[in-house]
Design a protein around this motif. Structure first.
Motif, PDB file in Angstrom:
ATOM      1  N   ASN A  68       0.897  -1.199  -0.096  1.00  0.00           N
ATOM      2  CA  ASN A  68       0.029   0.074   0.154  1.00  0.00           C
ATOM      3  C   ASN A  68       0.946   1.219  -0.074  1.00  0.00           C
ATOM      4  O   ASN A  68       1.614   1.498   1.020  1.00  0.00           O
ATOM      5  CB  ASN A  68      -0.989   0.048   1.297  1.00  0.00           C
ATOM      6  N   PRO A  69       0.960   1.878  -1.197  1.00  0.00           N
ATOM      7  CA  PRO A  69       1.932   3.016  -1.105  1.00  0.00           C
ATOM      8  C   PRO A  69       1.659   4.069  -0.156  1.00  0.00           C
ATOM      9  O   PRO A  69       2.829   4.749   0.432  1.00  0.00           O
ATOM     10  CB  PRO A  69       1.619   3.663  -2.420  1.00  0.00           C
TER      11      PRO A  69
ATOM     12  N   LEU B  42      -2.279  -4.258 -10.326  1.00  0.00           N
ATOM     13  CA  LEU B  42      -1.153  -3.211 -10.567  1.00  0.00           C
ATOM     14  C   LEU B  42       0.032  -3.746  -9.967  1.00  0.00           C
ATOM     15  O   LEU B  42       0.171  -3.975  -8.842  1.00  0.00           O
ATOM     16  CB  LEU B  42      -1.712  -1.754 -10.120  1.00  0.00           C
ATOM     17  N   ARG B  43       1.521  -3.479 -10.527  1.00  0.00           N
ATOM     18  CA  ARG B  43       2.661  -3.609  -9.756  1.00  0.00           C
ATOM     19  C   ARG B  43       3.298  -2.679  -9.706  1.00  0.00           C
ATOM     20  O   ARG B  43       3.450  -1.534 -10.319  1.00  0.00           O
ATOM     21  CB  ARG B  43       3.297  -4.880 -10.774  1.00  0.00           C
ATOM     22  N   ALA B  44       4.409  -2.815  -8.675  1.00  0.00           N
ATOM     23  CA  ALA B  44       5.459  -1.785  -8.408  1.00  0.00           C
ATOM     24  C   ALA B  44       6.334  -1.444  -9.876  1.00  0.00           C
ATOM     25  O   ALA B  44       6.251  -0.171  -9.804  1.00  0.00           O
ATOM     26  CB  ALA B  44       6.368  -2.067  -7.555  1.00  0.00           C
ATOM     27  N   MET B  45       6.400  -2.232 -10.645  1.00  0.00           N
ATOM     28  CA  MET B  45       7.010  -1.573 -11.827  1.00  0.00           C
ATOM     29  C   MET B  45       6.196  -0.766 -12.714  1.00  0.00           C
ATOM     30  O   MET B  45       6.698   0.019 -13.634  1.00  0.00           O
ATOM     31  CB  MET B  45       7.494  -2.852 -12.720  1.00  0.00           C
ATOM     32  N   ASP B  46       4.716  -0.952 -12.350  1.00  0.00           N
ATOM     33  CA  ASP B  46       3.939  -0.116 -13.218  1.00  0.00           C
ATOM     34  C   ASP B  46       4.113   1.431 -12.706  1.00  0.00           C
ATOM     35  O   ASP B  46       3.504   2.630 -13.651  1.00  0.00           O
ATOM     36  CB  ASP B  46       2.364  -0.279 -12.930  1.00  0.00           C
ATOM     37  N   LEU B  47       4.541   1.815 -11.653  1.00  0.00           N
ATOM     38  CA  LEU B  47       4.714   2.891 -11.209  1.00  0.00           C
ATOM     39  C   LEU B  47       5.961   3.791 -12.157  1.00  0.00           C
ATOM     40  O   LEU B  47       5.918   5.064 -11.919  1.00  0.00           O
ATOM     41  CB  LEU B  47       5.488   3.106  -9.723  1.00  0.00           C
ATOM     42  N   LEU B  48       6.662   3.062 -12.990  1.00  0.00           N
ATOM     43  CA  LEU B  48       7.913   3.886 -13.712  1.00  0.00           C
ATOM     44  C   LEU B  48       7.413   4.703 -14.878  1.00  0.00           C
ATOM     45  O   LEU B  48       8.186   5.454 -15.172  1.00  0.00           O
ATOM     46  CB  LEU B  48       8.730   2.636 -14.039  1.00  0.00           C
ATOM     47  N   ASP B  49       6.386   4.299 -15.441  1.00  0.00           N
ATOM     48  CA  ASP B  49       5.788   5.200 -16.494  1.00  0.00           C
ATOM     49  C   ASP B  49       4.345   5.767 -16.281  1.00  0.00           C
ATOM     50  O   ASP B  49       3.331   4.947 -15.840  1.00  0.00           O
ATOM     51  CB  ASP B  49       5.524   3.905 -17.758  1.00  0.00           C
TER      52      ASP B  49
ATOM     53  N   PHE C  52       2.215   9.351  -5.367  1.00  0.00           N
ATOM     54  CA  PHE C  52       2.929   8.107  -4.646  1.00  0.00           C
ATOM     55  C   PHE C  52       4.094   7.583  -5.916  1.00  0.00           C
ATOM     56  O   PHE C  52       5.163   7.292  -5.407  1.00  0.00           O
ATOM     57  CB  PHE C  52       1.921   7.186  -4.587  1.00  0.00           C
ATOM     58  N   ALA C  53       3.658   7.470  -7.155  1.00  0.00           N
ATOM     59  CA  ALA C  53       4.494   6.865  -8.093  1.00  0.00           C
ATOM     60  C   ALA C  53       5.892   7.383  -8.236  1.00  0.00           C
ATOM     61  O   ALA C  53       6.855   7.059  -8.302  1.00  0.00           O
ATOM     62  CB  ALA C  53       3.862   6.822  -9.326  1.00  0.00           C
ATOM     63  N   ARG C  54       5.805   9.018  -8.396  1.00  0.00           N
ATOM     64  CA  ARG C  54       6.981   9.745  -8.492  1.00  0.00           C
ATOM     65  C   ARG C  54       7.918   9.632  -7.253  1.00  0.00           C
ATOM     66  O   ARG C  54       8.982   9.536  -7.545  1.00  0.00           O
ATOM     67  CB  ARG C  54       6.304  11.148  -8.420  1.00  0.00           C
ATOM     68  N   GLN C  55       7.352   9.579  -6.210  1.00  0.00           N
ATOM     69  CA  GLN C  55       7.993   9.321  -4.905  1.00  0.00           C
ATOM     70  C   GLN C  55       8.760   7.876  -4.797  1.00  0.00           C
ATOM     71  O   GLN C  55       9.781   7.903  -4.424  1.00  0.00           O
ATOM     72  CB  GLN C  55       7.227   9.334  -3.515  1.00  0.00           C
TER      73      GLN C  55
END
Ligand code: GDP
Ligand code: IMO
Ligand code: MG
Length: 431
Positions: free
Chosen positions: A75-76, A147-154, A194-197
């Motif tokens: 949970n981010p 949704l996975r952690a790597m999805d936060l990259l784009d 959250f994704a940016r951080q």
């Protein structure tokens, strides 16, 4: 070096956080391999108490790197809050000190909404989940729509996936559970933030773990929940949704089959459970409050995550033998021995009974315990306060007898006896 694994042998809250903290001194990496912020690990260091839900308990040691593995659901919002909490206590939390598996799944508000809706729909058959969205997040993983952690990259792609994710959950919320839909557009900016951080922390953590071991460094795998809450081999359906057993540390960290060193089972000197489900050694009489406490002490048996009073009972040797077997436990830490001081009786369940038949094991695992009655062995009690004791020799003989009986019943040596939550409140034995 060989991987070391710490696993709870009961229904969670055995004191894993305290034990991981103790064993992390000098470890290069401490890696969580399962669960999410349903976990609550309390670690006491002098006057400071850390309550961790997601970050590995070993991160309280400044030189130790923390990892959240493939088997964890993140949970981010909780993660970022916890990262800030550690920083506020003077600990560095940078991408050099913390890595998140690219393949770890994310928990979003729709998982929490679905968790609540599913519990409400179960009516009187509620599981008593922590409400953190754990079940729905692992359901999405198995359904291949998470949704996975790597999805936060784009960020652009993440925005698209996030909208689809919310829309799919809304269909279920509204049509299956008659609950309110969530506003995906309103939630998106927060999640992009959250994704940016979190982007700099996402990594292939299995590579990190294997490289550290190859360099001769110590790596500790930290289990959350406990054996009897394992999705497959626990007291199903009154379980969590992840694999909490020691063998899951390998897949849960994304590493191959490799030599494993110590598998340290954390066993509370009595038994507790939060939420619904069978509990053959549950105590309802006047001893219950003595085991649980009233809530006045930080270690009294009230949930770290939800504050619910924990159900309490006598140590269950049959379930402990089972936990030892399915985890491959090589040694145990017995926690909360101090809490047993002053009880009028010390009781251990050594077998189960159905009618005239005595069972030293469960024929079908612990799924349906309703027809089994606990067979107890009563041991001598002791009054002495154990909290100041640091050597085996100083322990009252009745306490020694209790520890030795736990070893006999479980078939595994007790290498540490914890007599309080503080780092130094432990008796180390050479086993
Ligand atoms: P975990 O989920 O397995 O990490 O366990 P929790 O942190 O949820 O619950 C264990 C509680 O017992 C925490 O408050 C610990 O500080 C406390 N604790 C751990 N070991 C001992 C012990 O030996 N004696 C006492 N009195 N408290 C302990
Ligand atoms: P730690 O790591 C004790 C229990 C919940 C509920 C069941 C399912 O602190 O030992 P979930 O929210 O996972 O879907 O709830 O599992 N549970 C725990 N009980 N300690 C925990 O973690 C737990 N994590 C989940 O109370 O009965
Ligand atoms: Mg806990």
């Amino acid at each position: 070096m060989a991987l070391e694994i710490v696993v709870g042998t009961q229904w969670g809250d055995e004191g894993k956080g305290r034990v991981v903290d103790m064993l992390s001194a000098g470890a290069a990496i401490v890696a969580r391999y399962n669960g999410g912020d349903n976990a609550g690990h309390t670690v006491t260091v002098g006057s400071t108490t850390f309550k961790l839900h997601l970050l590995p308990s070993g991160m309280i040691h400044p030189e130790t790197m923390g990892i959240l593995g493939t088997g964890v659901v993140i949970n981010p919002a909780t993660l970022l809050k916890e990262m800030d909490m550690l920083r506020s206590r003077g600990l560095e939390v940078t991408p050099q000190r913390l890595r998140l598996s690219f393949a770890a799944h994310l928990i979003t508000p729709v998982h929490q909404a679905l968790d609540a809706a599913q519990e409400a729909a179960r009516g009187k058959d509620q599981l008593g989940t922590t409400g953190r969205g754990i079940g729905p997040a692992y359901t999405d993983r198995a359904s291949r729509r998470g949704l996975r952690a790597m999805d936060l990259l784009d960020l652009d792609q993440f925005a698209e996936k996030f909208k689809v994710h919310i829309a799919a959950a809304n269909l279920a919320l509204v049509n299956l559970y008659h609950a309110e839909p969530l506003d995906g557009a309103a939630l998106l900016p927060e999640y992009l933030n959250f994704a940016r951080q979190l982007q700099p922390y996402v990594d292939d953590v299995g590579r990190q773990v294997q490289a550290a071991l190859a360099e001769g460094k110590r790596v500790l795998a930290e289990g959350a929940q406990g054996t009897l809450l394992d999705i497959d081999l626990g007291t199903y359906p009154f379980v969590t949704s992840s694999s909490s057993l020691a063998p899951a540390a390998l897949t849960g960290l994304g590493i191959g089959i490799m030599p494993v060193g110590r598998i340290i089972g954390v066993t509370k000197a009595f038994q507790t459970r939060v939420g619904a489900g069978p509990f053959p050694t549950e105590v309802m009489d006047e001893n219950a409050e003595r085991l649980r406490g009233t809530g006045s002490k930080p270690w009294d048996e009230f949930g770290t995550t939800t504050g619910r009073p924990r159900r309490v009972g006598w140590l269950d040797g049959v379930l402990l033998r089972y936990a030892v077997r399915i985890n491959g436990v090589t040694e145990q830490t017995l926690t909360k021995m101090d809490v047993l001081s002053g009880l009028p009786v010390q009781r251990i369940c050594v077998a189960y009974r159905t009618g005239d038949k005595i069972w030293d094991h469960l024929p079908m695992g612990p799924a349906d315990l309703s027809t089994f009655e606990a067979v107890y062995e009563d041991l001598p009690s002791w009054d002495a306060d154990l909290t100041g004791i640091r050597t085996w020799e100083e322990l009252p003989s009745a306490a020694k007898q209790y520890v030795c009986r736990v070893e006999e019943v479980s078939g595994v040596p007790v290498s540490y006896i914890s007599v309080g939550p503080e780092r130094d409140q432990v008796i180390e034995r050479s086993v």
